[in-house]
Design a protein around this motif. Structure first.
Motif, mmCIF file in Angstrom:
data_model
loop_
_atom_site.group_PDB
_atom_site.id
_atom_site.type_symbol
_atom_site.label_atom_id
_atom_site.label_comp_id
_atom_site.label_asym_id
_atom_site.label_seq_id
_atom_site.Cartn_x
_atom_site.Cartn_y
_atom_site.Cartn_z
ATOM 1 N N GLY A 14 0.813 -1.208 0.000
ATOM 2 C CA GLY A 14 0.000 0.000 0.000
ATOM 3 C C GLY A 14 0.846 1.256 0.000
ATOM 4 N N GLU A 15 1.972 1.223 0.700
ATOM 5 C CA GLU A 15 2.866 2.374 0.722
ATOM 6 C C GLU A 15 3.446 2.644 -0.657
ATOM 7 N N ARG A 17 2.008 1.934 -3.567
ATOM 8 C CA ARG A 17 0.956 2.508 -4.408
ATOM 9 C C ARG A 17 0.740 3.980 -4.078
ATOM 10 N N ARG A 18 0.793 4.304 -2.794
ATOM 11 C CA ARG A 18 0.644 5.703 -2.383
ATOM 12 C C ARG A 18 1.778 6.552 -2.955
ATOM 13 N N LEU A 19 2.997 6.056 -2.902
ATOM 14 C CA LEU A 19 4.132 6.797 -3.455
ATOM 15 C C LEU A 19 3.987 6.956 -4.962
ATOM 16 N N GLU A 21 1.259 7.149 -6.641
ATOM 17 C CA GLU A 21 0.243 8.184 -6.884
ATOM 18 C C GLU A 21 0.822 9.580 -6.690
ATOM 19 N N LEU A 22 1.652 9.747 -5.674
ATOM 20 C CA LEU A 22 2.269 11.051 -5.421
ATOM 21 C C LEU A 22 3.232 11.433 -6.540
ATOM 22 N N PRO A 45 -1.239 0.845 -9.286
ATOM 23 C CA PRO A 45 -1.547 2.257 -9.530
ATOM 24 C C PRO A 45 -1.658 2.525 -11.020
ATOM 25 N N ARG A 103 7.642 0.324 6.039
ATOM 26 C CA ARG A 103 6.793 0.611 7.205
ATOM 27 C C ARG A 103 7.453 0.068 8.475
ATOM 28 N N THR A 238 7.395 6.646 5.397
ATOM 29 C CA THR A 238 6.167 7.110 4.747
ATOM 30 C C THR A 238 6.447 7.486 3.299
ATOM 31 N N ALA A 239 5.402 7.405 2.481
ATOM 32 C CA ALA A 239 5.528 7.786 1.072
ATOM 33 C C ALA A 239 5.851 9.265 0.923
ATOM 34 N N THR A 240 5.263 10.075 1.774
ATOM 35 C CA THR A 240 5.508 11.521 1.697
ATOM 36 C C THR A 240 6.966 11.841 1.980
#
Length: 252
Positions: A14-15, A17-19, A21-22, A45, A103, A238-240
Motif C-alpha cells: 500500500g505504501e 501505491r501511495r508513493l 500516486e504522489l 496504480p 513501514r 512514509t511515502a511523503t
C-alpha cells in the motif's frame, strides 16, 4: 527542457501505491512500478507497470541500464528479502541511488502474549512443541504455508489472498481474503474457528494489525516471525517522506 527523472519503484505494498500516486502528479518524475507477480490479481496504480522477476542481480542491473533508470525506490514487503538484496547489489554496481520505503514493525503492548522467532522454520518448530493439539490461525501468506505442511497434530486456518500452491497441513481450512481487516471481523473469525494461537510475520502497517488486537482481546498467544535483517541504506517510513527526499535530490 530537462527530461523527467526515471524511477524504478519496486512495489506490491500500500505504501508503494501511495508513493506511485504522489510521483504521478510530479512531471519531473517518470515511474516504472514493478511487481514480483506473486499475487494473481494485484492492486496496481495508474501508469507504467511491469510484472515478474528481473533474473537476479545481473538481470536487474541490465534492465536498469537498458531502461535508463536514474533512481530505485524499494517499497516492497518487509519480508521480500531477495529482491531487496538484489536492489542493493545492482544499485551499488551501477552507482544508481537507492531509497527504501519500509513501514515500521509492530511492537508488543501490555496484554500481548508474543513469542518472537527469527524464521518461518522456527515458527513451525514452536508450534510443534505445543503440548496440546491447537487450532492455528496462520496468516503468513501462501508462499510459507508449506513450511507447516508436516505438522499433523494441529488444525490450521490459513488466510491468504490467493490459494496455496504447495503442500498444506493435513487438517486445514483456507480462507481467501484481502485486507484491510477490521477488529469485529477478526474477533468473529477467531470465535467461529475456535482459534487457539496466531502465527504472523511482523509485517507492520495498519491493514492487518486488527488480528493482533483481536488476539490480545481473546488472550491468544501469537508467534511473531521477525523481519530479515536489513542492509543499511537511505530509509523512510512514509511515502511523503520519500517524495520529499526525491524532490530534494532532484533539485541538487
Amino acid at each position: 527542457m530537462t527530461p523527467p527523472r526515471r524511477i524504478l519503484l519496486l512495489g506490491g505494498t500500500g505504501e508503494a501505491r501511495r508513493l506511485a500516486e504522489l510521483l504521478d502528479k510530479k512531471p519531473e518524475f517518470e515511474v516504472v512500478y514493478s511487481l514480483a507477480g506473486r499475487v494473481e490479481n494485484p492492486v496496481v496504480p495508474t501508469g507504467t507497470v511491469r510484472s515478474g522477476g528481473f533474473g537476479g542481480v545481473i538481470g536487474l542491473r541490465h534492465w536498469m541500464s537498458d531502461n535508463h533508470i536514474d533512481e530505485v525506490v524499494d517499497a516492497t514487503h518487509p519480508f521480500a528479502a531477495t529482491i531487496s538484496d538484489h536492489a542493493v547489489s545492482a544499485c551499488k554496481d551501477t552507482d544508481i541511488p537507492l531509497t527504501v520505503l519500509r513501514r515500521p514493525p509492530w511492537l508488543p503492548v501490555p496484554g500481548d502474549r508474543w513469542q518472537n522467532v527469527p524464521t518461518m522454520d522456527a515458527a513451525a518448530l514452536a508450534l510443534d512443541a505445543l503440548p496440546d493439539p491447537s487450532t492455528v490461525f496462520l496468516t503468513t501468506g501462501r508462499q510459507d504455508v508449506e513450511t507447516f505442511a508436516g505438522i499433523a497434530r494441529h488444525r490450521f486456518v490459513i488466510r491468504a489472498i490467493d490459494p496455496p500452491t504447495g503442500p498444506t497441513p493435513a487438517s486445514s481450512t483456507v480462507v481467501l481474503a484481502r485486507g484491510p481487516f477490521d477488529l469485529d471481523d477478526e474477533l468473529d473469525l477467531m470465535r467461529r474457528q475456535s482459534v487457539d494461537i496466531l502465527v504472523t510475520k511482523n509485517s507492520g502497517g495498519d491493514m492487518t494489525y486488527a488480528k493482533l488486537v483481536a488476539a490480545r482481546r481473546r488472550n491468544i498467544p501469537v508467534i511473531v516471525v521477525e523481519r530479515p535483517p536489513s542492509i543499511p541504506t537511505t530509509e523512510f517510513v512514509t511515502a511523503t517522506a520519500v517524495l520529499n527526499h526525491l524532490m530534494r535530490t532532484d533539485a541538487t
